[in-house]
Design a protein around this motif. Structure first.
Motif, PDB file in Angstrom:
ATOM      1  N   PHE A  52      33.372  -4.384 -84.301  1.00  0.00           N
ATOM      2  CA  PHE A  52      32.844  -3.191 -83.636  1.00  0.00           C
ATOM      3  C   PHE A  52      31.345  -3.055 -83.884  1.00  0.00           C
ATOM      4  O   PHE A  52      30.572  -2.780 -82.961  1.00  0.00           O
ATOM      5  N   TYR A  53      30.929  -3.271 -85.132  1.00  0.00           N
ATOM      6  CA  TYR A  53      29.518  -3.180 -85.466  1.00  0.00           C
ATOM      7  C   TYR A  53      28.700  -4.223 -84.710  1.00  0.00           C
ATOM      8  O   TYR A  53      27.626  -3.920 -84.176  1.00  0.00           O
ATOM      9  N   ASP A  58      24.914  -5.575 -80.451  1.00  0.00           N
ATOM     10  CA  ASP A  58      24.588  -6.381 -79.280  1.00  0.00           C
ATOM     11  C   ASP A  58      24.248  -5.497 -78.084  1.00  0.00           C
ATOM     12  O   ASP A  58      23.304  -5.772 -77.346  1.00  0.00           O
ATOM     13  N   LYS A  59      24.994  -4.427 -77.916  1.00  0.00           N
ATOM     14  CA  LYS A  59      24.737  -3.506 -76.809  1.00  0.00           C
ATOM     15  C   LYS A  59      23.354  -2.865 -76.949  1.00  0.00           C
ATOM     16  O   LYS A  59      22.605  -2.755 -75.978  1.00  0.00           O
ATOM     17  N   ARG A  60      23.022  -2.445 -78.176  1.00  0.00           N
ATOM     18  CA  ARG A  60      21.710  -1.837 -78.397  1.00  0.00           C
ATOM     19  C   ARG A  60      20.581  -2.843 -78.172  1.00  0.00           C
ATOM     20  O   ARG A  60      19.524  -2.496 -77.629  1.00  0.00           O
ATOM     21  N   LEU A  61      20.790  -4.073 -78.587  1.00  0.00           N
ATOM     22  CA  LEU A  61      19.766  -5.099 -78.383  1.00  0.00           C
ATOM     23  C   LEU A  61      19.546  -5.383 -76.903  1.00  0.00           C
ATOM     24  O   LEU A  61      18.408  -5.584 -76.462  1.00  0.00           O
ATOM     25  N   GLU A  65      16.059  -5.019 -74.901  1.00  0.00           N
ATOM     26  CA  GLU A  65      15.507  -6.124 -74.113  1.00  0.00           C
ATOM     27  C   GLU A  65      15.204  -5.687 -72.691  1.00  0.00           C
ATOM     28  O   GLU A  65      14.179  -6.068 -72.111  1.00  0.00           O
ATOM     29  N   LYS A  66      16.070  -4.885 -72.111  1.00  0.00           N
ATOM     30  CA  LYS A  66      15.825  -4.385 -70.756  1.00  0.00           C
ATOM     31  C   LYS A  66      14.602  -3.482 -70.723  1.00  0.00           C
ATOM     32  O   LYS A  66      13.781  -3.558 -69.797  1.00  0.00           O
TER      33      LYS A  66
END
Length: 72
Positions: A52-53, A58-61, A65-66
């Protein structure tokens, strides 16, 4: 998604191979006392928390990046 599924399949297959070794006395004692399930549950909770972490990170990264791609 294929990577996750492949990772889970490899993990469970390796756990199955490790569980077939019946020469471990401590595991036999834990199994007879019924405590082996507590150990397995703790390991599953720890691994689920780590996964989960990692997915949250990964989602935050990806969001960062976007944002940085939009600024450039």
């Amino acid at each position: 998604m294929k990577k996750i599924l492949t990772l889970i399949i490899i993990l469970f297959s390796s756990l199955n191979l490790l569980a077939q070794n019946n020469d471990i006395e401590m595991a036999d004692q834990l199994r007879t006392d019924g405590k082996i399930y507590i150990v397995v549950i703790c390991i599953v909770i720890i691994l689920a928390g780590l996964l989960f972490y990692l997915f949250a990170l990964d989602k935050r990264l990806k969001l960062l990046e976007k944002k940085s791609a939009n600024k450039n």
